[in-house]
Design an enzyme around this catalytic site. Structure first.
Site, mmCIF file in Angstrom:
data_model
loop_
_atom_site.group_PDB
_atom_site.id
_atom_site.type_symbol
_atom_site.label_atom_id
_atom_site.label_comp_id
_atom_site.label_asym_id
_atom_site.label_seq_id
_atom_site.Cartn_x
_atom_site.Cartn_y
_atom_site.Cartn_z
ATOM 1 N N GLY A 46 6.457 -35.994 9.927
ATOM 2 C CA GLY A 46 7.224 -36.166 11.158
ATOM 3 C C GLY A 46 8.704 -36.262 10.852
ATOM 4 N N GLN A 51 17.413 -38.283 12.168
ATOM 5 C CA GLN A 51 17.378 -38.316 10.702
ATOM 6 C C GLN A 51 18.222 -37.221 10.061
ATOM 7 O OE1 GLN A 51 12.863 -38.606 10.841
ATOM 8 N NE2 GLN A 51 13.319 -39.635 8.921
ATOM 9 N N CYS A 91 8.681 -43.103 5.353
ATOM 10 C CA CYS A 91 9.704 -42.419 6.154
ATOM 11 C C CYS A 91 10.558 -41.590 5.212
ATOM 12 C CB CYS A 91 10.563 -43.455 6.878
ATOM 13 S SG CYS A 91 11.876 -42.731 7.880
ATOM 14 N N LEU A 92 10.878 -40.370 5.628
ATOM 15 C CA LEU A 92 11.739 -39.522 4.790
ATOM 16 C C LEU A 92 13.120 -40.138 4.604
ATOM 17 C CD1 LEU A 92 10.685 -36.039 6.175
ATOM 18 C CD2 LEU A 92 10.238 -36.951 3.874
ATOM 19 N N HIS A 133 6.575 -43.997 15.648
ATOM 20 C CA HIS A 133 7.576 -44.064 14.567
ATOM 21 C C HIS A 133 8.767 -43.143 14.874
ATOM 22 C CE1 HIS A 133 8.478 -44.083 10.019
ATOM 23 N NE2 HIS A 133 9.239 -43.102 10.485
ATOM 24 N N GLU A 134 8.483 -41.919 15.326
ATOM 25 C CA GLU A 134 9.561 -40.936 15.563
ATOM 26 C C GLU A 134 10.361 -41.281 16.830
ATOM 27 O OE1 GLU A 134 10.188 -39.253 13.095
ATOM 28 O OE2 GLU A 134 8.259 -39.320 12.052
ATOM 29 N N HIS A 137 12.959 -43.719 15.994
ATOM 30 C CA HIS A 137 14.175 -43.119 15.408
ATOM 31 C C HIS A 137 15.162 -42.693 16.504
ATOM 32 C CE1 HIS A 137 13.527 -42.939 11.103
ATOM 33 N NE2 HIS A 137 12.373 -42.308 11.208
HETATM 34 C C1 QAP Z 1 6.447 -40.993 9.590
HETATM 35 O O1 QAP Z 1 6.935 -40.012 7.522
HETATM 36 C C2 QAP Z 1 5.104 -41.621 9.361
HETATM 37 O O2 QAP Z 1 8.729 -42.134 0.939
HETATM 38 C C3 QAP Z 1 6.662 -39.691 8.864
HETATM 39 O O3 QAP Z 1 9.042 -40.323 -1.008
HETATM 40 C C4 QAP Z 1 4.664 -41.954 8.087
HETATM 41 O O4 QAP Z 1 6.754 -37.909 6.829
HETATM 42 C C5 QAP Z 1 4.308 -41.902 10.406
HETATM 43 C C6 QAP Z 1 7.760 -39.134 2.785
HETATM 44 C C7 QAP Z 1 3.420 -42.525 7.896
HETATM 45 C C8 QAP Z 1 3.070 -42.461 10.221
HETATM 46 C C9 QAP Z 1 2.611 -42.775 8.974
HETATM 47 C C10 QAP Z 1 8.037 -40.451 2.494
HETATM 48 C C11 QAP Z 1 7.914 -38.196 1.777
HETATM 49 C C12 QAP Z 1 7.338 -38.713 4.129
HETATM 50 C C13 QAP Z 1 8.454 -40.836 1.229
HETATM 51 C C14 QAP Z 1 6.963 -39.068 6.561
HETATM 52 C C15 QAP Z 1 8.617 -39.886 0.226
HETATM 53 C C16 QAP Z 1 8.346 -38.573 0.498
HETATM 54 C C17 QAP Z 1 7.296 -39.529 5.194
HETATM 55 CO CO CO Z 2 10.920 -42.011 9.774
#
Ligand code: QAP
Ligand code: CO
Length: 170
Positions: A46, A51, A91-92, A133-134, A137
């Protein structure tokens, strides 16, 4: 196509509130495509426009294994929420950090699609977590805001240490 760079917590630009999109034109469709490309390259499930330092209400999500079920939400609003679930989120914008967050178990989200048609989606499980979550943001919130002050301080310290290390490696 353009890959965007992703803002990192605690960048103050992650606190900006996104404005509603009033006209869904070619530039909005191009933004959605570039956001999707950025999310897939990361890789992530996401990404909110906030972001990438674009403060407009648009989110892209793809939770599929095959990475072929892109969802685009414009001006998303949660209009129903029910129950609660705890999920380990990342989270990215907060790389390498994963923490449990409590959110609604099911949500209804109302939004516009890329053809400016009003839609709604009833989501549960990971998709419900990701939408919440999004949308956070877009309102200037990051998942770490849901954690204790102690955990937030530890996360800031860890990210600052990571940033020092990668600056030294140059
Ligand atoms: C949000 O998060 C989310 O730490 C999206 O080193 C996450 O795409 C919603 C990511 C989990 C629900 C559950 C995170 C990639 C990606 C990192 C992501 C990383 C590399 C996170
Ligand atoms: Co995020």
């Amino acid at each position: 196509m353009t890959l965007f760079s992703i803002l990192r917590f605690p960048d103050p630009r992650l606190r900006k509130i996104a404005a509603p999109i009033t006209q869904i034109d070619a530039s909005v469709r191009a933004l959605a495509a570039d956001m999707a490309e950025t999310m897939y390259a990361a890789p992530g499930i996401g990404l909110a426009a906030t972001q990438i330092d674009v403060h407009r209400q648009i989110v892209v999500i793809d939770i599929s294994e095959e990475r072929n079920q892109l969802r685009v939400f414009i001006n998303p609003r949660i209009t129903r929420r029910d129950g609660q679930q705890v999920y380990e989120e990342g989270c990215l914008s907060v790389p390498g950090i994963y923490e449990k967050v409590e959110r609604a178990a099911t949500v209804r989200v109302e939004y516009l699609d890329l053809d400016a048609r009003p839609q709604f989606l009833d989501a549960d499980g990971l998709l419900a977590v990701c939408i919440q979550h999004e949308i956070d943001h877009l309102q200037g919130k990051v998942f770490v805001d849901h954690l204790s002050q102690l955990k937030q301080t530890r996360i800031r310290d860890k990210l600052a240490k990571q940033a020092r290390k990668s600056a030294q490696a140059l």
